[in-house]
Design an enzyme around this catalytic site. Structure first.
Site, PDB file in Angstrom:
ATOM      1  N   CYS A   2      49.147 -52.063  45.682  1.00 37.47           N
ATOM      2  CA  CYS A   2      48.872 -52.101  44.251  1.00 37.47           C
ATOM      3  C   CYS A   2      49.156 -50.738  43.634  1.00 37.47           C
ATOM      4  O   CYS A   2      49.670 -49.837  44.283  1.00 37.47           O
ATOM      5  CB  CYS A   2      47.405 -52.443  44.043  1.00 37.47           C
ATOM      6  SG  CYS A   2      46.844 -53.819  45.028  1.00 37.47           S
ATOM      7  N   LYS A 600      57.849 -51.791  45.791  1.00 32.77           N
ATOM      8  CA  LYS A 600      58.634 -50.590  46.087  1.00 32.77           C
ATOM      9  C   LYS A 600      58.104 -49.843  47.304  1.00 32.77           C
ATOM     10  O   LYS A 600      58.876 -49.319  48.124  1.00 32.77           O
ATOM     11  CB  LYS A 600      58.618 -49.669  44.867  1.00 32.77           C
ATOM     12  CG  LYS A 600      59.478 -48.423  44.979  1.00 32.77           C
ATOM     13  CD  LYS A 600      60.927 -48.774  44.867  1.00 32.77           C
ATOM     14  CE  LYS A 600      61.902 -47.651  45.093  1.00 32.77           C
ATOM     15  NZ  LYS A 600      63.244 -48.098  45.366  1.00 32.77           N
TER      16      LYS A 600
END
Ligand code: BG6
Length: 605
Positions: A2, A600
Site C-alpha cells: 500500500c 510498483k
C-alpha cells in the site's frame, strides 16, 4: 503493498483535503483497491472518509476537498488481509475514535490479534491488518496513556513487515514507525510529512530524511525526533537534498507515464554514463566484483531480467563467474551455499522490494552484510542505506508500474561494470567504446521503430498467447519482453531460451502462432534453425535483430534494429519490445501505467 502519507501543520488548513488527495494520487502506483483520508483539527475533531476504488473517483465522490485540519493522513490499499471493501479501507479509528492511523505492509498475526483484542473489548469494523495496528496501540495506551511508549510496546506485539502513521485526536503530534516497509520523512517550510514513497513528498519538499527499519518518529510542523524502537534512544539524522525531481512525477504531454518514461531512456542513459565516467564509486565496486569468488546478481521482476543480461556481460566480457538469481528463490536455493568470498549485487529500482530485502536480511544474519553491493534508483531507500556500496541508476522517478528506463539503465550499468572488470582482469584491450554510442542507439530505436511496433501491435491486438525467445546475450531480453507483455497487456507470453523451445513448448505451435526471436547477428548461426523449427510448422517467426539477410529471409516478419555493437543488442531489442507491449496494451484499451493486480514495489512476502 500500500501507500501511506501523513502531514502536520501548525494551524488548521482548509486545503488539507486537496493536499491529501494530491499525495494519494502520486502514490497510486502502490495500490488501487481502496483509498481513504482523515483530517484532524487543532481541537481534536476528526473527519474520516474512505471507500473502495481509485483516488479520482473516491476523492470526488466523498468530497475530500472539504477536509480541514492541521493533521492529515491518507492511505491507498493493495489488498492482502481483508477483501477490498469500505470496512477494510484505511485509515482506521480505534474502538472509541480517540486515535486514527494507517499502515503499509503485512501484519502476519492479524487474525490472532483480532481474536485476542476482541476478547478484551475492542470493536473491530473489518478484518484488515491496518486496523489491528491501531487497536494494538490503543491497548497499550490503556496502561499508561503514553503514545511514545505505546508505539514501542506495539513493536513487540505486531509480527511482520510494515510501516504505519498514527495520531491521537487530542494531541498535536503524529507518530510513524518503520518495521520492514518503506517510509520516508519530508521536512518543509511550516510542515513535516511522512510517506511510503518519494513522489508524494517531492511534490512538497526536496528535503528528505531516510529512515531505517527499527526506527520510529514523532513529529509536528516544527520538527521531528527519530528514535530506536527497541531502546527509545534518540537518533540524530539530518535531511538530505533529493536529486529526484517532482516534475518527473508528471505526465506532461504524454497520454501515459510509460510512453514518457520510454522516451526519456536515451537522456537517462546519458546521465548515468556521465555519472559513471566521473564517479569514484565505480572502481571500488568493480574491484570487489572482480576479486570475488562468485558474484550473485539478485533481483525481482524486471530487475531479475536485467541481472540475467548483466551476468552474460560479466561472464562473457570479463570472465567473471556471475550468477543471476530470482530474489524470492535465493534463500532456499543458494542460502546454504554462500561463501565469505562471494559478492552479492542486489538490484532493485525501488530499493524496497521485500524479496530483495529478505536476501539482505539473510546475508546480514550470516555476517555477510559487507559483501552486499546495491544497484538502486530510489536514493534513501532501504537497499541504498544498508548496502556497503551502491551505484545509483539515475533514472529519476519511474511512475508507471512496468519498469522501462530503470531496466535499461540497469543493463547499461552492468555493461559499464563488465567493461571496468574486464579492464581490471586485463581483458578489455580490443573492446570497442560501445558505451558512448548507447544513448543514441536507444534513441534511434524509439525514433525509427515506434511506427513499426505500433503496426505490429495492431496486428496482434486480439492475440492472447505468444512466446519471446532469446539466445545467449539476448536471453534476458526475451524474459523482459515477456514480462512487459504479461504485466500490462494481460496476454500470456513466456520468455525462453530459444535452444530450449524444441524440448516441449514447440508443441504449442500451430498455424500462425506468434514466436518472437530477439537475437544478435553473431548468434544467428544457432537461431536460424530455431526459427525454421517454428516456420516449418506454420508458426509465425517475428525476428528483432540488427540487419541480416539470412535472418530476414528465414523469418515471417523481420524488424531490423539500428546497426550496433553486439553488446547493445540485448538493450535495443528490449526497447523495441517495450514499444510493442505498450502499443499492444493501448490497442487492447487497457491502461499501461497501472495494470490490475500489480504494483510498483511489493513490500510484502
Ligand atoms: C514489481 C513491479 O512489483 O516489482 C515490476 O511490478 C518490478 O515492474 C519488480 O520489476 C521489482 O521492483 P524493484 O523495485 O525491486 O526493481
Amino acid at each position: 503493498m500500500c501507500g501511506i502519507f501523513g502531514i502536520a501543520f501548525e494551524k488548521d488548513r482548509d486545503d488539507m483535503g486537496n493536499i491529501l488527495t494530491k499525495a494519494a494520487k502520486s502514490l497510486t502506483y502502490r495500490g488501487y483497491d481502496s483509498v481513504g483520508a482523515v483530517s484532524v483539527t487543532q481541537d481534536g475533531r476528526a473527519d474520516l472518509r474512505k471507500d473502495v476504488g481509485k483516488v479520482d473517483e473516491v476523492s470526488s465522490k466523498l468530497k475530500f476537498d472539504e477536509l480541514c485540519g492541521n493533521r492529515g493522513i491518507t492511505q491507498l490499499r493493495w489488498a492482502t488481509f481483508g477483501v477490498p471493501a469500505q470496512r477494510n479501507a484505511q485509515p482506521h479509528f480505534d474502538t472509541h475514535g480517540k486515535i486514527v492511523g494507517a499502515h503499509n505492509g503485512n501484519v502476519v498475526n492479524t487474525v490472532h490479534l483480532i481474536h485476542d483484542l476482541t476478547a478484551k473489548g475492542h470493536v473491530f469494523r473489518g478484518e484488515n491488518d491496518g486496523e489491528v495496528v491501531v487497536h494494538v496501540v490503543e491497548e497499550s495506551l490503556k496502561g499508561h496513556g503514553d503514545m511514545d511508549l505505546a508505539i514501542r510496546e506495539a513493536r513487540n506485539i505486531l509480527k511482520g513487515d510494515y510501516a504505519y502513521v498514527i495520531t491521537a485526536l487530542k494531541g498535536d503530534k503524529i507518530y510513524a514507525a518503520k518495521m520492514g516497509s518503506s517510509l520516508y520523512l519530508g521536512v518543509g517550510d511550516g510542515f513535516v510529512c511522512v510517506s511510503s514513497d518519494l513522489p508524494s513528498i517531492l511534490n512538497l519538499t526536496k528535503h528528505i530524511v531516510p529512515l531505517l527499519d527499527g526506527e520510529y518518529i514523532e513529529f509536528d510542523e516544527r520538527g521531528y525526533e527519530i528514535r530506536d524502537i527497541n531502546s527509545g534512544d534518540h537518533i540524530d539524522r539530518k535531511p538530505i537534498e533529493s536529486p529526484l525531481s517532482a516534475e518527473s512525477a508528471l505526465k506532461g504531454e504524454f497520454p501515459f507515464f510509460m510512453e514518457k518514461e520510454i522516451v526519456e531512456q536515451p537522456e537517462r542513459a546519458q546521465a548515468l554514463l556521465e555519472f559513471l565516467a566521473n564517479s569514484e564509486d565505480v572502481m571500488p565496486f568493480a574491484e570487489e566484483v572482480s576479486s570475488a569468488n562468485r558474484v550473485y546478481l539478485v533481483g525481482s521482476g524486471s530487475s531479475y531480467n536485467s541481472c540475467v543480461i548483466g551476468s552474460y556481460y560479466l561472464n562473457k566480457l570479463a570472465g567473471c563467474a556471475t550468477y543471476p538469481v530470482v530474489a524470492g528463490s535465493f534463500l532456499e536455493h543458494f542460502g546454504e551455499g554462500v561463501r565469505p568470498d562471494d559478492v552479492f549485487v542486489l538490484v532493485s529500482q525501488s530499493g524496497e522490494t521485500k524479496d530483495v530485502i529478505n536476501v539482505l536480511n539473510f546475508l546480514t544474519t550470516r555476517g555477510m552484510a559487507n559483501n552486499v553491493l546495491g544497484v538502486v534508483n530510489v536514493l534513501g531507500s532501504t537497499l541504498m542505506m544498508r548496502s556497503r556500496r551502491y551505484l545509483p541508476l539515475l533514472s529519476n522517478l519511474e511512475i508507471a508500474v512496468a519498469a522501462t528506463k530503470t531496466f535499461i539503465n540497469q543493463c547499461v550499468l552492468f555493461l559499464a561494470l563488465a567493461i571496468e572488470v574486464a579492464k581490471l582482469k586485463g581483458r578489455a584491450s580490443n573492446m570497442p567504446d560501445v558505451l558512448a554510442k548507447t544513448p543514441k542507439a536507444i534513441k534511434d530505436v524509439i525514433d525509427q521503430m515506434s511506427g513499426q511496433a505500433k503496426e505490429l501491435a495492431n496486428k496482434y491486438k486480439d492475440c492472447v498467447d505468444m512466446y519471446t525467445l532469446g539466445y545467449g546475450i539476448t536471453f534476458g531480453s526475451a524474459l523482459e519482453a515477456a514480462q512487459k507483455i504479461k504485466e500490462i497487456s494481460y496476454a500470456h507470453c513466456e520468455g525462453m531460451y530459444s535452444a530450449e523451445f524444441k524440448h516441449g513448448p514447440l508443441a504449442i505451435v500451430t498455424n500462425g502462432y506468434p514466436v518472437f526471436y530477439l537475437t544478435s547477428v553473431e548468434d544467428q548461426h544457432m537461431v536460424l534453425s530455431h526459427i525454421n523449427e517454428v516456420t516449418c510448422r506454420l508458426g509465425t517467426a517475428i525476428t528483432v535483430a540488427p540487419p541480416s539477410d539470412s535472418l530476414e529471409k528465414n523469418s515471417t516478419l523481420f524488424y531490423p534494429l539500428p546497426h550496433s555493437d553486439y553488446t547493445l543488442v540485448p538493450i535495443l531489442s528490449v526497447v523495441f519490445m517495450q514499444l510493442f507491449s505498450y502499443y499492444l496494451t493501448v490497442e487492447k484499451g487497457f491502461n499501461p501505467d497501472f495494470p490490475r493486480n500489480c504494483s510498483k514495489t511489493i513490500t510484502v512476502d
